[in-house]
Design a protein around this motif. Structure first.
Motif, PDB file in Angstrom:
ATOM      1  N   PRO A  38     -68.597  54.152 109.259  1.00  0.00           N
ATOM      2  CA  PRO A  38     -68.443  55.369 108.445  1.00  0.00           C
ATOM      3  C   PRO A  38     -67.353  56.256 108.653  1.00  0.00           C
ATOM      4  N   GLU A  39     -66.252  55.643 109.273  1.00  0.00           N
ATOM      5  CA  GLU A  39     -65.163  56.642 110.067  1.00  0.00           C
ATOM      6  C   GLU A  39     -65.706  57.967 110.839  1.00  0.00           C
ATOM      7  N   LEU A  40     -66.538  57.281 111.955  1.00  0.00           N
ATOM      8  CA  LEU A  40     -67.114  58.033 112.669  1.00  0.00           C
ATOM      9  C   LEU A  40     -66.707  57.933 114.210  1.00  0.00           C
ATOM     10  N   ALA A  41     -66.266  59.216 114.645  1.00  0.00           N
ATOM     11  CA  ALA A  41     -65.596  59.378 116.084  1.00  0.00           C
ATOM     12  C   ALA A  41     -66.552  59.149 117.225  1.00  0.00           C
ATOM     13  N   LEU A  42     -66.492  58.199 117.928  1.00  0.00           N
ATOM     14  CA  LEU A  42     -67.450  57.958 118.935  1.00  0.00           C
ATOM     15  C   LEU A  42     -67.224  58.396 120.487  1.00  0.00           C
ATOM     16  N   GLY A  43     -66.318  59.233 120.613  1.00  0.00           N
ATOM     17  CA  GLY A  43     -65.910  59.591 122.042  1.00  0.00           C
ATOM     18  C   GLY A  43     -64.481  59.044 122.243  1.00  0.00           C
ATOM     19  N   ARG A  44     -64.424  59.056 123.806  1.00  0.00           N
ATOM     20  CA  ARG A  44     -63.230  58.521 124.481  1.00  0.00           C
ATOM     21  C   ARG A  44     -63.575  57.901 125.709  1.00  0.00           C
ATOM     22  N   LEU A  45     -62.839  56.889 126.231  1.00  0.00           N
ATOM     23  CA  LEU A  45     -62.818  56.335 127.398  1.00  0.00           C
ATOM     24  C   LEU A  45     -61.591  56.767 128.238  1.00  0.00           C
TER      25      LEU A  45
END
Length: 89
Positions: A38-45
């Motif tokens: 659902p267009e969810l930001a999951l973080g960064r690598l």
């Protein structure tokens, strides 16, 4: 060495858990991670010069983080072979 597949474009990865994650390169050498629906930001690598990575977020499991990092660093095939060899033991 970072994968040459990106060329500044978004890449989608299906993790071992079945979750689809979009990898979006940023200007600092890191990658934003998004779940398309659902267009969810999951973080960064984030990566250093030796391609060591760290996950800046709390929504992905360790195996999902490793799946995304493997695609970025180009180690996906080696990881798949390692997992298959472990299953045979």
């Amino acid at each position: 060495m970072r994968s040459k597949l990106f060329n500044g474009k978004v890449v989608s990865v299906k993790t071992g858990s079945g979750r689809w994650v979009q990898l979006v390169p940023d200007s600092t050498g890191g990658y934003w991670l998004y779940e398309p629906l659902p267009e969810l930001a999951l973080g960064r690598l984030l990566f250093d010069q030796e391609d060591h990575w760290i996950y800046d977020g709390d929504l992905l499991s360790i195996s999902e983080q490793e799946d995304a990092a493997a695609v970025i660093t180009g180690c996906q095939r080696e990881m798949n072979e390692l997992l298959e060899s472990i299953k045979r033991i």
